[in-house]
Design an enzyme around this catalytic site. Structure first.
Site, mmCIF file in Angstrom:
data_model
loop_
_atom_site.group_PDB
_atom_site.id
_atom_site.type_symbol
_atom_site.label_atom_id
_atom_site.label_comp_id
_atom_site.label_asym_id
_atom_site.label_seq_id
_atom_site.Cartn_x
_atom_site.Cartn_y
_atom_site.Cartn_z
ATOM 1 N N ASN A 32 15.976 -9.456 16.335
ATOM 2 C CA ASN A 32 16.728 -9.671 17.714
ATOM 3 C C ASN A 32 17.619 -8.337 17.750
ATOM 4 O OD1 ASN A 32 19.527 -10.821 19.442
ATOM 5 N ND2 ASN A 32 17.276 -11.286 20.107
ATOM 6 N N HIS A 37 21.064 -1.902 15.388
ATOM 7 C CA HIS A 37 19.970 -1.722 14.356
ATOM 8 C C HIS A 37 19.249 -0.324 14.335
ATOM 9 C CE1 HIS A 37 20.415 -6.457 15.184
ATOM 10 N NE2 HIS A 37 20.297 -6.253 13.796
#
Ligand code: PAF
Length: 286
Positions: A32, A37
């Site tokens: 997700n 990230h």
């Protein structure tokens, strides 16, 4: 081209010929993926020739009644983002591939550091992180691994694990990434309702105010520090959150004992807002 592997054997076969002359970086994630990230991926690319991103919602780090089942799983969208970011390999194993026996009888205990801050309300969480990260390190055998500073305590625990288990892996702590309104990016932010999204950035604002006070107020002892902390907790609760903890410690997460000496602190907070448990922190360099 980004290649996805679902088995340990296939990933290891692909990595084997690269080990002699390429530096390999691992970015462990639970998927997700958001811009936070991707910033870890960018940092990994700066430090290595080959980047492996693991995507695995690790059941052993979720406690009873936590959001394991509802945790967002978005492999297709994640693959798209990682392909655009130029990642070499995605490792997306099944639970059975990672844990042939569940719960795994072998444990990696994180010890005292895992029992305060998040560990107070999630007492088994960091042991679960410990075993999955140990496994990922053994599977990928990276030269470098990147973890976000948003999970400040997790990063400290990983550094401890690398030291104690003698891994020859450089651990890089990546700066926390915020939305334009200041909210720390997290996959769990999507549990917030529209109204809660308006309130959520106030968590960071209260941390900044406390950071300012810590810089500007001479603090002589723990009592004075606790008074500032209590005041901030009350303000955050008044804004609609339910503070789980808010603590100020040294940046290695040890307790402050020398109030006049070192002035490098970290403020760490976890607070519930509706269904979301939000984490945030600020390093204070006074
Ligand atoms: O930070 C996370 O997303 C997870 O705790 C990690 C490090 C991927 C282990 O499951």
């Amino acid at each position: 081209m980004t290649i996805t592997f679902n088995t340990i054997q296939d990933l290891q076969q692909a990595l084997h010929p690269l080990r002699t002359d390429k530096k390999i970086a691992l970015v462990p994630t639970m998927g997700n993926l958001h811009d936070g990230h991707i910033s870890l991926v960018k940092l990994a690319q700066e430090h290595a020739d080959v980047v492996v991103v693991s995507i695995f919602v690790n059941p052993t780090q979720f406690g009873v009644g936590e959001d394991l089942d509802s945790y967002p799983r978005t492999l297709e969208a994640d693959t798209q983002k990682l392909t655009e970011a130029g990642v070499d390999y995605i490792f997306a194993p099944s639970v059975e591939e990672m844990y042939p026996v569940m719960p795994p009888p072998t444990q990696v205990l994180a010890g005292a550091i895992s029992q305060y801050l998040c560990g107070k309300s999630r007492p088994t969480h960091f042991d679960g992180v410990g075993i999955v990260v140990t496994k990922l390190f053994n599977i990928v055998q990276p030269n470098v691994a990147v973890f976000g500073k948003k999970d400040y305590q997790q990063l400290a625990i990983i550094k401890q694990l690398v030291r104690d288990l003698s891994y020859n892996i450089e651990i890089i702590g990546a700066p926390l990434v915020r939305a334009v309104d200041g909210l720390a990016l997290s996959s769990r932010n999507q549990y917030l309702t529209e109204t809660e999204c308006q309130i959520a950035p106030m968590l960071n604002q209260h941390l900044s105010k406390l950071a300012q006070k810590l810089k500007n107020t001479p603090i002589a002892n723990n009592q004075q520090l606790q008074a500032l902390i209590e005041d901030t907790i009350a303000q955050i609760n008044n804004a609609g959150f339910r503070v789980d903890y808010l603590e100020v410690s040294n940046q290695d997460l040890s307790k402050i004992t020398d109030f006049y000496g070192q002035k490098q602190w970290v403020i760490a907070v976890a607070a519930w807002l509706g269904k979301a448990r939000l984490l945030d922190n600020q390093e204070v360099n006074g």
